[in-house]
Design a protein around this motif. Sequence first.
Motif, PDB file in Angstrom:
ATOM      1  N   ARG A 154       4.708 -20.419 -11.635  1.00  0.00           N
ATOM      2  CA  ARG A 154       5.561 -20.007 -10.511  1.00  0.00           C
ATOM      3  C   ARG A 154       5.612 -18.488 -10.522  1.00  0.00           C
ATOM      4  NH1 ARG A 154      10.993 -21.887 -10.499  1.00  0.00           N
ATOM      5  NH2 ARG A 154      11.003 -20.914 -12.542  1.00  0.00           N
ATOM      6  N   VAL A 155       5.312 -17.887  -9.402  1.00  0.00           N
ATOM      7  CA  VAL A 155       5.124 -16.437  -9.365  1.00  0.00           C
ATOM      8  C   VAL A 155       5.823 -15.821  -8.163  1.00  0.00           C
ATOM      9  CG1 VAL A 155       2.908 -16.478 -10.578  1.00  0.00           C
ATOM     10  CG2 VAL A 155       2.959 -16.697  -8.074  1.00  0.00           C
ATOM     11  N   ALA A 156       6.129 -14.549  -8.300  1.00  0.00           N
ATOM     12  CA  ALA A 156       6.516 -13.718  -7.172  1.00  0.00           C
ATOM     13  C   ALA A 156       5.328 -12.851  -6.809  1.00  0.00           C
ATOM     14  CB  ALA A 156       7.715 -12.840  -7.524  1.00  0.00           C
ATOM     15  N   VAL A 157       5.138 -12.617  -5.523  1.00  0.00           N
ATOM     16  CA  VAL A 157       4.033 -11.797  -5.045  1.00  0.00           C
ATOM     17  C   VAL A 157       4.553 -10.385  -4.814  1.00  0.00           C
ATOM     18  CG1 VAL A 157       2.214 -11.561  -3.331  1.00  0.00           C
ATOM     19  CG2 VAL A 157       3.071 -13.826  -3.918  1.00  0.00           C
ATOM     20  N   HIS A 158       4.028  -9.443  -5.577  1.00  0.00           N
ATOM     21  CA  HIS A 158       4.495  -8.064  -5.425  1.00  0.00           C
ATOM     22  C   HIS A 158       4.086  -7.527  -4.057  1.00  0.00           C
ATOM     23  CE1 HIS A 158       6.038  -4.267  -6.735  1.00  0.00           C
ATOM     24  NE2 HIS A 158       4.902  -3.653  -6.482  1.00  0.00           N
ATOM     25  N   PRO A 159       5.019  -6.916  -3.312  1.00  0.00           N
ATOM     26  CA  PRO A 159       4.703  -6.522  -1.924  1.00  0.00           C
ATOM     27  C   PRO A 159       3.745  -5.348  -1.799  1.00  0.00           C
ATOM     28  CG  PRO A 159       6.919  -5.820  -2.515  1.00  0.00           C
ATOM     29  CD  PRO A 159       6.440  -6.689  -3.640  1.00  0.00           C
ATOM     30  N   LYS A 160       3.681  -4.488  -2.805  1.00  0.00           N
ATOM     31  CA  LYS A 160       2.743  -3.365  -2.777  1.00  0.00           C
ATOM     32  C   LYS A 160       1.410  -3.842  -3.350  1.00  0.00           C
ATOM     33  CE  LYS A 160       5.522   0.062  -1.399  1.00  0.00           C
ATOM     34  NZ  LYS A 160       5.252   0.964  -0.273  1.00  0.00           N
ATOM     35  N   ALA A 161       0.541  -4.316  -2.485  1.00  0.00           N
ATOM     36  CA  ALA A 161      -0.650  -5.034  -2.913  1.00  0.00           C
ATOM     37  C   ALA A 161      -1.591  -4.219  -3.795  1.00  0.00           C
ATOM     38  CB  ALA A 161      -1.410  -5.536  -1.683  1.00  0.00           C
ATOM     39  N   LEU A 162      -1.651  -2.901  -3.600  1.00  0.00           N
ATOM     40  CA  LEU A 162      -2.584  -2.054  -4.349  1.00  0.00           C
ATOM     41  C   LEU A 162      -1.925  -1.292  -5.487  1.00  0.00           C
ATOM     42  CD1 LEU A 162      -4.640  -0.526  -1.372  1.00  0.00           C
ATOM     43  CD2 LEU A 162      -5.145  -2.574  -2.726  1.00  0.00           C
ATOM     44  N   TRP A 163      -0.605  -1.315  -5.546  1.00  0.00           N
ATOM     45  CA  TRP A 163       0.110  -0.540  -6.565  1.00  0.00           C
ATOM     46  C   TRP A 163       0.337  -1.451  -7.769  1.00  0.00           C
ATOM     47  CZ3 TRP A 163       5.195   2.651  -5.480  1.00  0.00           C
ATOM     48  CH2 TRP A 163       5.403   3.553  -6.528  1.00  0.00           C
ATOM     49  N   ILE A 164      -0.633  -1.508  -8.630  1.00  0.00           N
ATOM     50  CA  ILE A 164      -0.592  -2.410  -9.775  1.00  0.00           C
ATOM     51  C   ILE A 164       0.147  -1.774 -10.946  1.00  0.00           C
ATOM     52  CG2 ILE A 164      -1.959  -3.789 -11.364  1.00  0.00           C
ATOM     53  CD1 ILE A 164      -2.034  -4.630  -8.359  1.00  0.00           C
ATOM     54  N   ALA A 165      -0.110  -0.496 -11.199  1.00  0.00           N
ATOM     55  CA  ALA A 165       0.542   0.208 -12.306  1.00  0.00           C
ATOM     56  C   ALA A 165       0.378   1.701 -12.087  1.00  0.00           C
ATOM     57  CB  ALA A 165      -0.061  -0.210 -13.652  1.00  0.00           C
ATOM     58  N   GLY A 166       1.106   2.479 -12.885  1.00  0.00           N
ATOM     59  CA  GLY A 166       0.962   3.928 -12.831  1.00  0.00           C
ATOM     60  C   GLY A 166       1.744   4.583 -11.713  1.00  0.00           C
ATOM     61  N   ASN A 193       0.215   3.239  -2.186  1.00  0.00           N
ATOM     62  CA  ASN A 193       1.475   3.079  -1.471  1.00  0.00           C
ATOM     63  C   ASN A 193       1.262   2.609  -0.036  1.00  0.00           C
ATOM     64  OD1 ASN A 193       4.327   3.226  -1.469  1.00  0.00           O
ATOM     65  ND2 ASN A 193       4.265   5.184  -0.421  1.00  0.00           N
ATOM     66  N   GLY A 194      -0.001   2.542   0.394  1.00  0.00           N
ATOM     67  CA  GLY A 194      -0.267   2.329   1.805  1.00  0.00           C
ATOM     68  C   GLY A 194      -0.297   0.884   2.263  1.00  0.00           C
ATOM     69  N   ALA A 195      -0.621  -0.054   1.371  1.00  0.00           N
ATOM     70  CA  ALA A 195      -0.736  -1.458   1.771  1.00  0.00           C
ATOM     71  C   ALA A 195       0.541  -2.197   1.414  1.00  0.00           C
ATOM     72  CB  ALA A 195      -1.928  -2.108   1.076  1.00  0.00           C
ATOM     73  N   MET A 196       1.248  -2.685   2.433  1.00  0.00           N
ATOM     74  CA  MET A 196       2.535  -3.339   2.222  1.00  0.00           C
ATOM     75  C   MET A 196       2.530  -4.705   2.906  1.00  0.00           C
ATOM     76  SD  MET A 196       5.542  -2.778   0.818  1.00  0.00           S
ATOM     77  CE  MET A 196       7.296  -3.117   0.944  1.00  0.00           C
ATOM     78  N   ARG A 197       2.816  -5.740   2.135  1.00  0.00           N
ATOM     79  CA  ARG A 197       2.847  -7.075   2.693  1.00  0.00           C
ATOM     80  C   ARG A 197       3.921  -7.178   3.767  1.00  0.00           C
ATOM     81  NH1 ARG A 197      -0.607  -9.499  -0.704  1.00  0.00           N
ATOM     82  NH2 ARG A 197      -0.577  -8.804  -2.875  1.00  0.00           N
ATOM     83  N   GLY A 198       3.548  -7.809   4.872  1.00  0.00           N
ATOM     84  CA  GLY A 198       4.479  -7.979   5.969  1.00  0.00           C
ATOM     85  C   GLY A 198       4.652  -6.757   6.835  1.00  0.00           C
ATOM     86  N   VAL A 199       3.942  -5.673   6.499  1.00  0.00           N
ATOM     87  CA  VAL A 199       4.028  -4.423   7.272  1.00  0.00           C
ATOM     88  C   VAL A 199       2.638  -4.035   7.773  1.00  0.00           C
ATOM     89  CG1 VAL A 199       4.745  -2.008   7.276  1.00  0.00           C
ATOM     90  CG2 VAL A 199       6.006  -3.679   5.893  1.00  0.00           C
ATOM     91  N   THR A 200       1.723  -3.806   6.831  1.00  0.00           N
ATOM     92  CA  THR A 200       0.356  -3.434   7.209  1.00  0.00           C
ATOM     93  C   THR A 200      -0.657  -4.518   6.865  1.00  0.00           C
ATOM     94  OG1 THR A 200      -0.028  -2.318   5.087  1.00  0.00           O
ATOM     95  CG2 THR A 200       0.864  -0.984   6.890  1.00  0.00           C
ATOM     96  N   ILE A 201      -0.267  -5.472   6.009  1.00  0.00           N
ATOM     97  CA  ILE A 201      -1.125  -6.604   5.662  1.00  0.00           C
ATOM     98  C   ILE A 201      -0.285  -7.874   5.707  1.00  0.00           C
ATOM     99  CG2 ILE A 201      -2.724  -5.249   4.258  1.00  0.00           C
ATOM    100  CD1 ILE A 201      -1.292  -6.283   1.781  1.00  0.00           C
ATOM    101  N   GLN A 202      -0.950  -9.016   5.564  1.00  0.00           N
ATOM    102  CA  GLN A 202      -0.280 -10.307   5.686  1.00  0.00           C
ATOM    103  C   GLN A 202       0.898 -10.431   4.728  1.00  0.00           C
ATOM    104  OE1 GLN A 202      -1.905 -14.156   3.936  1.00  0.00           O
ATOM    105  NE2 GLN A 202      -2.509 -14.412   6.084  1.00  0.00           N
ATOM    106  N   GLY A 203       2.024 -10.922   5.271  1.00  0.00           N
ATOM    107  CA  GLY A 203       3.218 -11.107   4.475  1.00  0.00           C
ATOM    108  C   GLY A 203       3.374 -12.518   3.937  1.00  0.00           C
TER     109      GLY A 203
END
Length: 336
Positions: free
Chosen positions: A83-95, A102-112
Amino acid sequence: MHGIELGGPAITTIKRVSAPEPGPVGHGQALVRMRAAAFNYLDRLVATGGYPGALYPNVPVADGAGEVLAIGDGVESVRVGDRVAVHPKALWIAGAVTARNNGAMRGVTIQGSLVELALVDAAALVVAPAHLGFEAIASLPIPATTGWNALSAGEVGPGSTVVLPGTGVTALQTLQLAKAAGARVIVTSSSDEKLDRARSMGADEGINYRAIPEWQDEVLRLTDGVGADLVLETTGADTFARSLAAVRHGGTVYAIGFVTGRDTPLDVLMVIGKAIRLIGGNTGSAADFRAAAKAIAAHGIEPVVARTFGVGDIAAAYAALLAGEHFGKIAITLDW
């Protein structure tokens, strides 16, 4: 597969749609059956045309949760059945944050999250605390990540004082995490009922800003003139100057919201004179969220879910979001 589409910057454009199922699960990817989603203020802005850069049509809602159905080669961070949560910042994995991650956001610029199946980068998935159901898990990503990073930026620990203007979902999640860290928490609200509910969650002090408009002076009184170690600035124009006044010398104002407007006067001399650390927060990385989730699991923290709607009542769910009277999250069960 089933999905919900937001056709444009108005809630009247919301409709149920059918879409092709995702393609084969590739290297580093995972296929997730989405089980729940939960609103943030962000989703209100996207649905009403108030968020710059939002793309339409799109599947809305940033925060969501589900279970892993399949994984691709090279995936070790999650397993089938997790069972998982999907992090909304699709490209911001770490660091650190960058323009790219910071540019790809679920439900904003990509599928939510309002979709039956989601094919995602497995590194953006966070295994959920075992004590939570899907609606509660979906309530975590943005508030928990933001609150965790705010407390980290403010170096909050036992004996620290944290001020939370308002009782929005991120403020409530930060309250829970701050108390787990041993901090003293002061909450402001225009509602005595909401202040009482915040106290029941562990808040040490409550200030009704209708009764005490200059609430920053009350913060100073409660801290013997010192001020707070951290102020989570959630509101924007109406409270920014007060947040600067309420924080201690060398303290942190962590700015995350602008519900009362983006244009605010800034007393630069106060920032300089008090050596205030003024930090803007835009959620955080999947690694940050994973750390927050571990703390939530360790302390048995349960996010506040105010109301839950079925996916068939999505219009009513958005109406409740726009009404803004809820205390806690509005969640959607994806019961297609």
